[in-house]
Design an enzyme around this catalytic site. Structure first.
Site, PDB file in Angstrom:
ATOM      1  N   LYS A 198       0.852  -1.204   0.000  1.00 46.54           N
ATOM      2  CA  LYS A 198       0.000   0.000   0.000  1.00 46.54           C
ATOM      3  C   LYS A 198       0.877   1.239   0.000  1.00 46.54           C
ATOM      4  O   LYS A 198       0.662   2.167  -0.781  1.00 46.54           O
ATOM      5  CB  LYS A 198      -0.873   0.001   1.252  1.00 46.54           C
ATOM      6  N   ASN A 199       1.914   1.240   0.850  1.00 48.51           N
ATOM      7  CA  ASN A 199       2.718   2.457   1.023  1.00 48.51           C
ATOM      8  C   ASN A 199       3.735   2.685  -0.087  1.00 48.51           C
ATOM      9  O   ASN A 199       4.435   3.693  -0.078  1.00 48.51           O
ATOM     10  CB  ASN A 199       3.399   2.443   2.392  1.00 48.51           C
TER      11      ASN A 199
ATOM     12  N   ASP B  15       5.039   0.608  11.849  1.00 50.59           N
ATOM     13  CA  ASP B  15       3.793   0.004  11.347  1.00 50.59           C
ATOM     14  C   ASP B  15       3.634  -1.437  11.797  1.00 50.59           C
ATOM     15  O   ASP B  15       2.593  -2.041  11.552  1.00 50.59           O
ATOM     16  CB  ASP B  15       3.745   0.074   9.814  1.00 50.59           C
TER      17      ASP B  15
HETATM   18  C1  EPZ Z   1       4.424   6.971   6.085  1.00 50.66           C
HETATM   19  O1  EPZ Z   1       3.661   8.014   6.650  1.00 50.66           O
HETATM   20  C2  EPZ Z   1       3.512   5.761   6.042  1.00 50.66           C
HETATM   21  N1  EPZ Z   1       2.348   6.048   5.194  1.00 50.66           N
HETATM   22  C3  EPZ Z   1       3.048   5.420   7.458  1.00 50.66           C
HETATM   23  O2  EPZ Z   1       2.250   4.243   7.373  1.00 50.66           O
HETATM   24  C4  EPZ Z   1       4.285   5.122   8.309  1.00 50.66           C
HETATM   25  O3  EPZ Z   1       3.880   4.848   9.632  1.00 50.66           O
HETATM   26  C5  EPZ Z   1       5.228   6.333   8.286  1.00 50.66           C
HETATM   27  O4  EPZ Z   1       5.562   6.658   6.917  1.00 50.66           O
HETATM   28  C6  EPZ Z   1       6.519   6.071   9.044  1.00 50.66           C
HETATM   29  O5  EPZ Z   1       7.173   4.960   8.491  1.00 50.66           O
HETATM   30  C7  EPZ Z   1       2.496   5.971   3.858  1.00 50.66           C
HETATM   31  O6  EPZ Z   1       3.568   5.677   3.342  1.00 50.66           O
HETATM   32  C8  EPZ Z   1       1.270   6.258   3.029  1.00 50.66           C
HETATM   33  P1  EPZ Z   1       6.552  10.371   8.055  1.00 50.66           P
HETATM   34  P2  EPZ Z   1       4.231   9.547   6.623  1.00 50.66           P
HETATM   35  O7  EPZ Z   1       6.466  11.614   7.236  1.00 50.66           O
HETATM   36  O8  EPZ Z   1       4.992   9.755   5.365  1.00 50.66           O
HETATM   37  C9  EPZ Z   1       6.694  13.733  11.372  1.00 50.66           C
HETATM   38  C10 EPZ Z   1       0.408   2.870   7.784  1.00 50.66           C
HETATM   39  O9  EPZ Z   1      -0.002   2.349   8.834  1.00 50.66           O
HETATM   40  N2  EPZ Z   1       6.579  14.683  10.254  1.00 50.66           N
HETATM   41  O10 EPZ Z   1       7.715   9.460   7.854  1.00 50.66           O
HETATM   42  O11 EPZ Z   1       3.112  10.459   6.919  1.00 50.66           O
HETATM   43  C11 EPZ Z   1       5.431  12.893  11.560  1.00 50.66           C
HETATM   44  O12 EPZ Z   1       4.473  13.576  12.341  1.00 50.66           O
HETATM   45  C12 EPZ Z   1       0.878   4.304   7.783  1.00 50.66           C
HETATM   46  O13 EPZ Z   1       0.493   2.272   6.679  1.00 50.66           O
HETATM   47  C13 EPZ Z   1       6.741  16.046  10.509  1.00 50.66           C
HETATM   48  O14 EPZ Z   1       6.968  16.450  11.646  1.00 50.66           O
HETATM   49  O15 EPZ Z   1       5.224   9.510   7.858  1.00 50.66           O
HETATM   50  C14 EPZ Z   1       5.971  11.661  12.252  1.00 50.66           C
HETATM   51  O16 EPZ Z   1       6.103  11.934  13.634  1.00 50.66           O
HETATM   52  C15 EPZ Z   1       0.674   4.984   9.132  1.00 50.66           C
HETATM   53  N3  EPZ Z   1       6.642  16.924   9.467  1.00 50.66           N
HETATM   54  C16 EPZ Z   1       7.365  11.492  11.637  1.00 50.66           C
HETATM   55  O17 EPZ Z   1       7.701  12.762  11.074  1.00 50.66           O
HETATM   56  C17 EPZ Z   1       6.400  16.509   8.188  1.00 50.66           C
HETATM   57  O18 EPZ Z   1       6.336  17.363   7.279  1.00 50.66           O
HETATM   58  C18 EPZ Z   1       7.429  10.446  10.521  1.00 50.66           C
HETATM   59  O19 EPZ Z   1       6.403  10.771   9.592  1.00 50.66           O
HETATM   60  C19 EPZ Z   1       6.240  15.116   7.946  1.00 50.66           C
HETATM   61  C20 EPZ Z   1       6.347  14.231   8.992  1.00 50.66           C
END
Ligand code: EPZ
Length: 429
Positions: free
Chosen positions: A22-23, A316
């Site tokens: 999915k991701n 995840d």
């Molecule tokens: C991706 O989300 C995945 N989703 C998530 O999977 C996964 O948990 C996550 O990466 C971490 O591996 C998809 O790929 C569609 P991040 P994403 O940006 O990209 C902070 C699932 O269950 N952050 O790596 O949104 C954020 O709040 C889902 O399949 C900022 O602060 O995650 C988090 O604490 C859930 N500012 C951390 O970074 C930003 O601009 C990691 O988030 C972006 C993120």
């Protein structure tokens, strides 16, 4: 509202086909916006999140054609053709973006291809605030003018995006993907450091290169991208879903038995695999998948684990590994470092008799002899699947409500588990 009902106690034996990730699929679908030619993706999972993004892309002007009937072809999986020849409405509306946060990944490609884009802020979700400041900071560094107006990101780059050097202050999967796609069509060289290294990032990079992008450093924490004038169409197979594979490996670890996870590749979730071996589970990589087994007479040993960006222990899989600890012989500690509110499964697991104490971002899990079935409620995607895992081993009947969360990330989960001996059914609400 559909529910899932499980009668616990059966071992799992047989084969589970692992779907496309999915991701990986979500950013790959957004990459279609970078070219007017057709991007064909195969091994596309049939999930609610994919349907939502198809609707969003359609609203922008992308033509989507699902190859043949929707049922997956044996070893090819679903094939979908995306053609974004004329994006006549570069606005991603709130009602679609709020359903699926990864919709923000249309921002970079639209800005790079069209020079302007308007995308709703995704808002928070159950597991955290989920800001997109890193996406905005990176695109601004590439010369975009970005303002926030009435809950929308309004972005423009009339002269096109320019290559830049950008260091991520924290690792972000989505922001890395947005900037990779934008940089592919920017003028000049972009160097991104402290990027995310998840296999889904590598998969996106390989597809972009098949479309003509020039990317060096895939799989490392530094990417160097030479922008090109145009990208062309390509045909790309989506990498297998390491989180789905890891989830089913944990299921077999809990119930006991032996299952071949068809298409799974252990090196895509190595940190979790190492912990499962520590717990006493046997994992054997074979030609066409990963064979997972555990003798139910041998108790599961506990472990400690802390979530980290790839190649660390995947956030995840945190809820699922915590569920395994609930029935291990002894105590283990799980620490969540990526999201601020990703323990929503804990109170539900405790309804099933788990013994868990939370201290800030750590959960101390003391294994119990037997979980007891009860009605529980899903709150987010991975929390919901952890309740299904618990139901597989709990004594008696467990019903999991609000399984629309589950349908976002697990294709036909009740069929896949029932085929291996689980007593599980979907009750249509
Ligand atoms: C991706 O989300 C995945 N989703 C998530 O999977 C996964 O948990 C996550 O990466 C971490 O591996 C998809 O790929 C569609 P991040 P994403 O940006 O990209 C902070 C699932 O269950 N952050 O790596 O949104 C954020 O709040 C889902 O399949 C900022 O602060 O995650 C988090 O604490 C859930 N500012 C951390 O970074 C930003 O601009 C990691 O988030 C972006 C993120």
């Amino acid at each position: 509202m559909d529910k899932i009902r499980i009668i616990g106690g059966n071992m799992l034996n047989g084969t589970i086909p692992v779907s496309g990730a999915k991701n990986a699929t979500l950013p790959l679908m957004c990459a279609t916006l970078l070219t007017e030619e057709t991007l064909t993706l195969e091994n596309v999972p049939d999930l609610a999140d994919i349907k939502t993004l198809i609707r969003l892309l359609g609203s922008l002007g992308t033509h989507v054609e699902i190859d043949g009937d929707a049922t997956a072809k044996a070893d090819i999986g679903r094939v979908i053709h995306f053609t974004s020849a004329d994006i006549n409405n570069p606005i991603a509306h709130y009602d679609l973006v709020k359903q699926m946060r990864a919709s923000v990944l249309v921002l970079g490609p639209m800005l790079a291809r069209l020079g302007h884009a308007k995308v709703s802020l995704p808002g928070g979700c159950a597991i955290g605030a989920r800001p997109v400041d890193l996406h905005i900071d990176g695109l601004t560094a590439m010369g975009a003018n970005i303002t926030i107006e009435d809950g929308y990101i309004v972005a423009s780059a009339p002269e096109g995006l320019k290559g830049c050097k950008f260091h991520f202050p924290k690792v972000s999967v989505g922001a890395t993907e947005n900037l990779m796609m934008a940089a592919s069509l920017a003028k000049g060289e972009t160097v991104l450091t402290n990027v995310a290294r998840e296999p889904e990032i590598v998969d996106l990079g390989q597809c972009l290169m098949a479309m003509g992008a020039k990317i060096e450093g895939l799989g490392t924490d530094k990417l160097t991208i030479q922008g090109v004038e145009k990208l062309h169409g390509a045909h790309h197979r989506v990498v297998c879903d390491r989180i789905e594979a890891g989830t089913y490996a944990i299921a077999v670890a809990m119930t006991g038995g032996e299952v071949l996870l068809k298409g799974a590749n252990m090196c895509l979730f190595k940190a979790t695999a190492e912990k499962l071996k520590e717990a006493g589970v046997t994992l054997k990589q074979e030609e066409n998948g990963l064979r997972v087994s555990r003798d139910p007479k041998v108790p599961l040993k506990p472990f400690d684990a802390m979530t980290e960006p790839f190649p660390g222990f995947a956030t995840d899989l945190q809820a699922q590994m915590m569920t395994l600890l609930c029935i291990a012989e002894g105590a283990g500690m799980i620490t969540e470092t990526i999201f601020e509110n990703r323990f929503m499964h804990v109170p539900e697991l405790m309804r099933l008799g788990a013994n868990i104490t939370i201290h800030n971002s750590s959960a101390l899990v003391r294994g119990v002899k037997q979980l007891k079935g009860a009605p529980v409620m899903a709150t987010d995607l991975r929390a919901s699947v952890s309740l299904v895992l618990a139901g597989l081993v709990a004594n008696g009947e467990t019903t999991v409500d609000r399984i629309y969360h589950l349908d976002r990330g697990y294709e036909r989960i009740e069929e896949k588990l029932r085929a291996c001996g689980a007593n599980i059914e979907r009750i249509h609400g």
